[in-house]
Write an enzyme that holds these catalytic residues in place. Structure first.
Site, PDB file in Angstrom:
ATOM      1  CB  THR A 130     -14.173   0.869   2.955  1.00 22.92           C
ATOM      2  OG1 THR A 130     -14.376   1.666   1.681  1.00 22.92           O
ATOM      3  CG2 THR A 130     -14.410  -0.473   2.511  1.00 22.92           C
ATOM      4  CE  LYS A 188     -12.289   0.247  -9.083  1.00 20.52           C
ATOM      5  NZ  LYS A 188     -11.401  -0.830  -8.383  1.00 20.52           N
ATOM      6  CE1 TYR A 223     -13.270   3.514  -7.955  1.00 17.56           C
ATOM      7  CE2 TYR A 223     -15.655   2.820  -8.435  1.00 17.56           C
ATOM      8  CZ  TYR A 223     -14.689   2.627  -7.879  1.00 17.56           C
ATOM      9  OH  TYR A 223     -14.532   1.434  -6.747  1.00 17.56           O
ATOM     10  CG  ASP A 236      -2.035   0.801   1.151  1.00 16.22           C
ATOM     11  OD1 ASP A 236      -2.326   2.126   0.761  1.00 16.22           O
ATOM     12  OD2 ASP A 236      -3.278   0.155   1.082  1.00 16.22           O
ATOM     13  CG  ASN A 259      -8.287  -4.132  -2.593  1.00 23.69           C
ATOM     14  OD1 ASN A 259      -9.724  -3.697  -2.652  1.00 23.69           O
ATOM     15  ND2 ASN A 259      -7.821  -3.193  -1.697  1.00 23.69           N
TER      16      ASN A 259
END
Length: 199
Positions: free
Chosen positions: A191, A160, A156, A37, A90
């Site tokens: 999240t 995706k 976005y 990350d 991810n």
């Protein structure tokens, strides 16, 4: 069903949210986990959580928008653990809701570089490592926005959709080489990344 115990799993975007939960679950099943990350504090917290539960994990600072960073993460993973068996791509970023006509070029480039290019660059370096380890599996985290329209979140959604396309192509290219490539398309998940967006 799967030989997770003693396997090595690499999870990008593992400093929080879906990535952290995925990394933790791999560790609970007996895998050694590489927590990758850009968020060093969050990544360290994920490693601590895994180790506190008796698991094995290593944090590697990784910017998936930079190919050299992805390559380095894969190389260090192999140097440290000797193999790579599972990958979850991810890591992602998003944009504040806005009409497509208000999206600036740098915003478009930022999101598509981090999301779509990050998955392509990841697989570019991860797949050879999986092959060298005798095969394995990749799961790319796309989104519901990757299979239908996403008003106000065009960069976005486009990124995706791109991940879904990359996944389908890679799955066909490597299906006969012991490398499985799949995508998941989550809907809205509570999240920190979601909470950071405006209501």
């Amino acid at each position: 069903m799967y030989e997770i115990e003693e396997a090595v799993a690499l999870v990008t975007g593992a400093a929080s949210g879906i990535g952290r939960e995925t990394a933790t679950r791999f560790a609970e099943e007996g895998a050694s986990v590489v927590v990758a990350d850009i968020d060093t504090n969050g990544g360290a917290e994920t490693v601590t959580q895994i180790e506190d539960r008796g698991g094995t994990a290593t944090f590697l600072e990784t910017n998936v928008g930079r190919l050299e960073s992805i390559q380095s993460t894969v190389e260090v993973t192999i140097d440290r653990y000797g193999q790579l068996d599972y990958v979850v791509n991810n890591a992602a970023t998003g944009n504040e809701p806005a009409p497509i006509t208000d999206i600036e070029e740098d915003e478009w480039d930022r999101i598509n570089t981090f999301n779509q290019k990050g998955v392509w660059g990841g697989m570019k370096h991860q797949i050879p490592a999986l092959q060298d380890s005798g095969g394995g599996a990749i799961v790319n985290v796309a989104s519901l926005a990757g299979i239908r329209g996403s008003p106000g979140r065009t960069p976005y959604g486009a990124s995706k959709h791109g991940i879904v396309g990359l996944t389908k192509s890679a799955a066909l290219e490597f299906a006969d080489q012991d490398v499985r490539v799949n995508a998941v398309c989550p809907t809205i998940v509570d999240t920190p990344a979601l909470r950071s967006l405006s209501e």
